[in-house]
Write an enzyme that holds these catalytic residues in place. Structure first.
Site, short mmCIF file in Angstrom:
data_model
loop_
_atom_site.label_atom_id
_atom_site.label_comp_id
_atom_site.label_asym_id
_atom_site.label_seq_id
_atom_site.Cartn_x
_atom_site.Cartn_y
_atom_site.Cartn_z
N SER A 139 39.63 43.84 44.43
CA SER A 139 40.51 43.07 43.55
C SER A 139 41.86 43.75 43.53
O SER A 139 41.95 44.99 43.71
CB SER A 139 39.94 43.03 42.13
OG SER A 139 40.90 42.57 41.20
N TYR A 152 37.49 46.69 34.46
CA TYR A 152 37.12 46.03 35.71
C TYR A 152 37.86 46.66 36.88
O TYR A 152 37.27 46.95 37.93
CB TYR A 152 37.44 44.54 35.61
CG TYR A 152 37.14 43.74 36.85
CD1 TYR A 152 35.84 43.38 37.17
CD2 TYR A 152 38.17 43.33 37.71
CE1 TYR A 152 35.56 42.63 38.31
CE2 TYR A 152 37.90 42.59 38.85
CZ TYR A 152 36.60 42.24 39.14
OH TYR A 152 36.34 41.51 40.28
#
Length: 231
Positions: A139, A152
């Site tokens: 990500s 995250y």
């Protein structure tokens, strides 16, 4: 035919990538937590004429990871392992001051520990393959600091580093951490439920993954948008 294990494969990017591989004749072992949705996905992919094994379960369960690798072995081995299953740590995302520590532990367990555990389980078969490959779905939050994405992003940064070290330790394999960029997924909707801006469908970035498989560049971290642009 080549065999791939894909986690988090019932929908989103996992399903889109599985669809593309099935269309190319790959045999598949698919994982997801929701049994009914995974069953529907497997039935649709089997329409391509390939063998599809669907095993619902939680990747944090060592027994489930063993089942995934055993299923791939029965199909002929493991040529590709895609760690796509992810946990946010909080839904919706929260600032670090209020991030539940149990949620952070869950994100690390799913995104990092389970991913490494599955690699460890599959390594003998990956090493035996002529084109053993590991893909970890990363990500941009792993490389950039975005408010509320700390937990995250930290888990994905840890996964990126594990992938980089694995690439050094296993030079015969290809190990790619791939940042797919913004996508319209259930994960993003859960992370930022108030964001109604349109985002690309997961299938739109699958050609970037296929390019990696076709060209087999050196192990490393790649961004799907750059791969799509041909850079």
């Amino acid at each position: 035919m080549p065999v791939a294990i894909i986690t988090g494969a019932s929908k989103g990017l996992g399903r889109a990538l599985a669809e593309a591989l099935a269309a190319r004749g790959w045999d598949l072992v698919l994982d997801a937590r929701t049994a009914e949705v995974l069953k529907e996905t497997a039935a649709a992919l089997a329409g391509h004429g390939t063998r599809v094994t669907a095993l619902p379960g939680d990747v944090t369960d060592p027994a489930h990871r063993s089942e995934l690798v055993a299923a791939a072995w029965r199909l002929g081995g493991v040529d590709l392992l895609v760690s796509n299953a992810s946990a946010l740590g909080a839904e919706p995302l929260a600032r670090l001051e209020g991030l539940p520590l149990d949620g952070l532990r869950r994100a690390l367990e799913v995104n990092v520990v389970a991913a490494l555990g599955l690699v460890q389980e599959a390594l003998p078969l990956l090493r035996a393959s002529e084109s053993g490959t590991v893909i970890t779905v990363s990500s941009d939050a792993a490389a950039e600091a975005y408010e509320t994405w700390g937990g995250y992003g930290a888990s994905k940064a840890a996964l990126d580093h594990l992938a980089a070290v694995l690439g050094e330790e296993e030079p015969r394999l290809r190990v790619w951490a791939v940042d797919p960029g913004d996508m319209a997924t259930d994960l993003y909707a859960a992370a930022v439920p108030d964001d109604a801006d349109p985002r690309p469908e997961p299938a739109s970035v699958v050609p970037a993954f296929l390019r990696l498989l076709d060209e087999r560049p050196a192990s490393g971290r790649y961004g799907a948008p750059s791969l799509m642009e041909g850079r």
